[in-house]
Scaffold this active site. Structure first.
Site, PDB file in Angstrom:
ATOM      1  N   LYS A 126      36.189  42.048  39.204  1.00 24.42           N
ATOM      2  CA  LYS A 126      34.802  41.703  38.938  1.00 24.42           C
ATOM      3  C   LYS A 126      33.985  42.045  40.183  1.00 24.42           C
ATOM      4  O   LYS A 126      34.233  41.512  41.258  1.00 24.42           O
ATOM      5  CB  LYS A 126      34.676  40.213  38.608  1.00 24.42           C
ATOM      6  N   ASP A 165      28.640  36.367  24.276  1.00 24.50           N
ATOM      7  CA  ASP A 165      29.461  37.319  25.023  1.00 24.50           C
ATOM      8  C   ASP A 165      30.249  36.625  26.137  1.00 24.50           C
ATOM      9  O   ASP A 165      31.078  37.265  26.789  1.00 24.50           O
ATOM     10  CB  ASP A 165      28.598  38.432  25.614  1.00 24.50           C
ATOM     11  N   GLY A 217      29.685  45.063  32.435  1.00 26.00           N
ATOM     12  CA  GLY A 217      28.794  45.760  33.345  1.00 26.00           C
ATOM     13  C   GLY A 217      29.254  45.741  34.781  1.00 26.00           C
ATOM     14  O   GLY A 217      28.821  46.563  35.592  1.00 26.00           O
ATOM     15  N   ARG A 218      30.108  44.782  35.135  1.00 24.54           N
ATOM     16  CA  ARG A 218      30.662  44.761  36.493  1.00 24.54           C
ATOM     17  C   ARG A 218      32.124  44.320  36.491  1.00 24.54           C
ATOM     18  O   ARG A 218      32.625  43.824  37.494  1.00 24.54           O
ATOM     19  CB  ARG A 218      29.827  43.865  37.405  1.00 24.54           C
TER      20      ARG A 218
END
Length: 755
Positions: A283, A446, A260-261
């Site tokens: 990141k 994750d 997501g980032r």
């Protein structure tokens, strides 16, 4: 390493010549746009399946010029896709789109649908202007690499290089030319006055090529410029990407998560071993299709924490992703608990694939909810990912692959071997965590690496006062990820990996130990898939857990032997020495790391004299966080018993120190090389973050010194052993303070997940 690092030596760090770096020092360095790329079989984007919306870098590049919202909008990828191409684009979110008048207010007679279309078109135009689509010259020379460089028309954030990890650069990317970046950062120092950093310009005698290499490095690693290639056949094309994965978070299935980032820029072979490639991943570089409701950004605070700890963990010998750079975007606001400024961290690893990458392709459940969900299983996509990971990431030995010389038909089964290798690697990693008092804080599936690397540094902490129940993440209200439970949480993650791969393993067993072929499960019924899963779990679960537990115990025992300066291994060492020692620390509220460091100076002769023994025990009890509550009589009794046993054990090993004239001195040297003098404590991190936030120029030099200390944690920083501080200079005194426990109120300080 010497206690003091001069500006000159720091400048030349990437050219040092320790034996391990001798060959690297002769490597020809090229700017980041000139780095070589791996051959297609070793390249994730060529071996795995992309998002069908952007099937090739060339098509992705064209779509960005027409409909860039595709890569900024949260969505579920098709079940077969492993990743999506996406370019760095750090922007505040929700986007501050400037709508034209016709999109803001409906015209007379215009319906809501038409206005909606006008607004969508306005968003696309706004994003196009901020996508890196305009090609500009590279710093690399012609013939160096095949990447091209692109920038945006309306995005040029201020970007400030505040950190560059020499150790990460040296070990992973010795062929990367960083130009005059170290000169720009200035000499590392804990005592530089505020406002007295570097001037931000090139130094005298700096070549134009060095300035260009550094500027390109900053532009690319800040997300301002994008490197890609859309020319030629697909195998020659290249573009940045983000991974799709799913996972269990705090024990609950969370569906599709993904990067997501995080955006991987490129992969490059190591010049000393072309079979080993390293990915460079940003990141905090903006939204991806996996960002859900988030902004895709990272704050300065969390980025500093990961930057420092990645290299600190490597220095302690614990497997980890590595850090390369920190680039501050001071004018880019980020909303967390408070408004903070953005920062982009570059981290490096052979692969960022996680256990959740496998769970995404054979999930335990399908689910749909606002901002997320989970796709149906795609067992052939599972095979594609598994084969590539097993063959090129883990490089499993003794497997004949489809198409190899001598391989029969589909080749050898690999599913069980993959699971057991991941178990071994993660067992070694978590043993290092336990031996060095490291707490990850968020061991979701994750966040567990296939390579057994410590990954995703968030609310981590190193132990202060020893407490096996300590929780470092204040979001972990139930204590799921407390220090004591970390090995069990790795087993939980490994079970999730096995559950994902179980049908494939069961099918391989049915084939008599052969690999499954493309389309292997296309015609399988649900009952057949369940039977394969049941068989695969039965075949592997017990062995996987045994491998993990045994490998963890062996590695933990090895590390504790080193920390205690022991040579011989006896089967009762943990029950006789390690566990009682930890109990002593817990019972008397003693500092974990300083207790181990103090024991480096213990010699058997201490117990020969009651006076000497009392003095040594007093020095240990001084490490208590609660001296006013200390039971000194009990403390002396408990420690006396343990130290006498320890002294006898050390004496019994004297013949194991062959060739050492002074065994006590040799043992002290070896013990000090395993017990850090300097530890990245929470109070220290908070102070460094505040210094950088308050004054970037001087703060980045403090950050550089702390990084150097973290990369050399066993050195006697702060003139260790010198009792009289009156003759110490200011820098040495500050080093000494940074090796201390800090204020009591910050002992056991908990961070949030946003940290």
């Amino acid at each position: 390493m010497p206690l003091r690092t001069t500006f000159a030596t720091f400048r030349s760090m990437s050219h040092t010549s320790t034996p391990a770096q001798a060959s690297a020092s002769a490597v020809k360095r090229v700017p980041i746009s000139g780095l070589p790329l791996p051959p297609p079989p070793h390249s994730l984007i060529h071996a795995l399946t992309p998002d069908p919306y952007t099937p090739t870098p060339a098509e992705w590049h064209n779509i960005r010029a027409e409909k860039p919202s595709l890569q900024r909008r949260a969505r579920l990828l098709t079940p077969s896709a492993h990743f999506s191409y996406v370019a760095p684009c750090p922007l505040p979110f929700p986007f501050r789109v400037e709508y034209p008048k016709e999109a803001e207010e409906p015209q007379e007679g215009e319906d809501a649908e038409a206005q909606g279309k006008a607004q969508v078109a306005a968003v696309e135009r706004w994003l196009v202007e901020r996508e890196a689509l305009r090609e500009v010259p590279r710093a690399a020379k012609e013939g160096q690499g095949r990447l091209r460089k692109y920038v945006a028309e309306k995005r040029d954030e201020e970007r400030v290089l505040i950190g560059l990890a020499e150790t990460g650069l040296r070990d992973c990317l010795p062929h990367l030319d960083v130009g005059d970046a170290f000169e720009l950062l200035g000499a590392p120092s804990l005592t530089v006055p505020a406002g007295q950093g570097t001037d931000g310009g090139a130094g005298e005698g700096t070549s134009a090529a060095a300035v260009a290499a550094r500027q390109e490095l900053v532009d690319v690693l800040s997300g301002n410029a994008v490197l890609m290639n859309g020319e030629g056949k697909v195998g020659d094309q290249w573009a940045p990407w983000s991974l799709r994965y799913s996972g269990h978070q705090f024990g609950n299935w969370a569906g599709q998560l993904g990067d997501g980032r995080a955006i991987s820029l490129l992969a490059t072979p190591h010049p000393d071993d072309p079979r080993t490639t390293y990915e460079l991943q940003l990141k905090g570089a903006g939204r991806t299709p996996f960002s859900r409701m988030a902004d895709g950004l990272a704050v300065l605070r969390s980025s500093i924490r990961e930057f420092l700890c990645s290299e600190a963990m490597h220095a302690l010998g614990i497997p980890t992703t590595r850090a390369l750079s920190l680039i501050h975007l001071p004018k880019l606001p980020v909303e967390r608990e408070r408004i903070e400024s953005a920062c982009v961290l570059t981290r490096v690893a052979p692969s960022f694939i996680r256990i959740g990458s496998f769970e995404a392709l054979n999930p335990p459940a399908q689910m749909y909810f606002l901002g997320g969900g989970q796709q149906a299983a795609d067992l052939d996509a599972l095979r594609v990912l598994g084969e590539w990971v097993a063959r090129h990431v883990l490089a499993l030995p003794d497997v004949k692959w489809r198409g190899d010389e001598g391989a029969e038909g589909p080749g050898d089964a690999w599913g069980t071997k993959l699971v057991l290798e991941v178990a071994r690697r993660n067992a070694k990693m978590v043993a290092g965590w336990q031996a060095y008092g490291f707490m990850h804080g968020v061991i979701n599936t994750d966040n567990v690496s296939i390579l057994g690397l410590t990954i995703d540094y968030g609310p981590y902490a190193f132990m202060d006062v020893f407490d096996p129940w300590h929780i470092c993440n204040h979001s972990d209200q139930e204590g799921r990820y407390a220090y004591k439970y970390q090995p069990a949480m790795i087993i939980y993650a490994l079970r999730a990996l096995l559950n994902a791969l179980a049908p494939l393993i069961g099918a391989e067993d049915e084939l008599g130990g052969k690999a499954v072929s493309p389309g292997w499960a296309d015609d399988a019924s649900k009952d057949q898939a369940k039977e394969w899963s049941k068989r695969g779990t039965e075949l592997v679960k017990d062995e996987m857990e045994r491998v993990m537990e045994e490998a963890c115990a062996v590695e933990y025992g090895r590390l504790m032997h080193r920390r205690l300066g022991l040579r011989r291994i006896d089967k009762d060492d943990e029950s006789k020495f390690a566990r009682p020692l930890l109990s002593l620390m817990e019972d008397h509220s003693l500092d974990f790391h300083r207790t181990f460091r103090r024991l480096c100076f213990f010699t058997p002769s201490v117990v020969a004299s009651e006076e000497s023994l009392k003095a040594f025990i007093d020095s240990l009890l001084e490490l208590s966080s609660e001296p006013e509550r200390l039971d000194r009589i009990r403390g002396h009794s408990d420690w006396s018993e343990w130290l006498r046993k320890y002294a006898a054990r050390i004496e019994s090993e004297r013949d194991h120190w062959d060739g050492e004239g002074d065994v006590d001195a040799a043992r002290e040297r070896e013990a000090k090389s395993a017990n850090p003098r300097f530890v990245l404590r929470q109070w220290l991190l908070e102070e460094v973050i505040k210094k950088v936030e308050t004054d970037t120029e001087s703060g980045k030099r403090v950050l550089g010194k702390v990084l150097h200390m973290a990369c050399n944690p066993y050195e006697p920083w702060g003139a260790e052993g010198v009792e009289d501080e009156s003759g110490l200079d200011a820098e040495t005194k500050e080093e000494r303070r940074y090796c201390g426990m800090g204020e009591r109120k910050l002992l056991g300080f908990q961070c949030s997940c946003s940290s």
